[in-house]
Design an enzyme around this catalytic site. Sequence first.
Site, PDB file in Angstrom:
ATOM      1  N   ASP A 192     -74.018  47.511 -12.095  1.00 48.70           N
ATOM      2  CA  ASP A 192     -74.022  48.969 -12.204  1.00 48.70           C
ATOM      3  C   ASP A 192     -72.636  49.556 -11.940  1.00 48.70           C
ATOM      4  OD1 ASP A 192     -76.724  48.763 -12.570  1.00 48.70           O
ATOM      5  OD2 ASP A 192     -77.287  50.000 -10.846  1.00 48.70           O
TER       6      ASP A 192
ATOM      7  N   HIS B  67     -72.678  45.224  -8.383  1.00 48.47           N
ATOM      8  CA  HIS B  67     -71.840  46.325  -8.870  1.00 48.47           C
ATOM      9  C   HIS B  67     -70.468  45.801  -9.263  1.00 48.47           C
ATOM     10  CE1 HIS B  67     -74.948  48.264  -6.410  1.00 48.47           C
ATOM     11  NE2 HIS B  67     -74.762  49.346  -7.144  1.00 48.47           N
TER      12      HIS B  67
END
Length: 252
Positions: free
Chosen positions: A65, A211
């Site tokens: 993400d 991430h």
Amino acid sequence: MSEHPTRRATSPPARALRTAAALLPLGLAGAHIGPAATWLPAVRLPLFPRLAGTGAGHHVALTFDDGPDPVATPRFLDVLDGLGVRATFFVLGEHAVRHPGLVADTARRGHEIAVHGWSHDRPWRPALVREREGVARTARAVHDLTGGRPRWYRPPYGILTSPRWLAAHRAGLRPVLWSAWGEDWRADATPESVHALVTAQLRGGGTILLHDSDRQSAPGCWRSALDALPGIVGDCREAGLAVGTLGEHGIG
């Protein structure tokens, strides 16, 4: 003196209307934020396995993400190339259009590009138009930059609200959260802590969240996720699990 008959007849409905008017904001708030309960693993995993990204038992989906990030993302791409693994990257539209070459390169290297929204907004106030426009705008950007239509949507913070559900549906995207994450966004995250957390939560058919950017989290924390990757992938392979994209994951 007896009560006026008209007042006696209309008072209960009037009280009911006043009660309904008082409860209406609570009802609207509940409708808006109610789906966010799926953020809780105890709700999501047993009750909404498709939303949790549960796929084929022999496979694990690897997802990232908050990118693209011109400093961090290329390093993830290089490590993934070295491991022979492809992943799904949930991009923020505002960053994707600033770094179009990086998005295109990610797709060229065999990875899947998905929608994380236009910006990393907090979801607590209802904003159907903003959510709808942001998700659609990001989906168009992904299509323009990669030549392919995105399939997946993960909301910022993993918090689904009714406007976000509706925005994804309108854009033809399927919401997917995760079943294991390394909390790599924390300032005290280390490669060891990220690895341990993912390993403790992960099962065959699971979806991993990491991430590839620190824009929404502690500065430099992406390095912990990056350095944990070889161990995570190695553990999956030792367990006989293939690692790849959501598109390969066989979500029912």
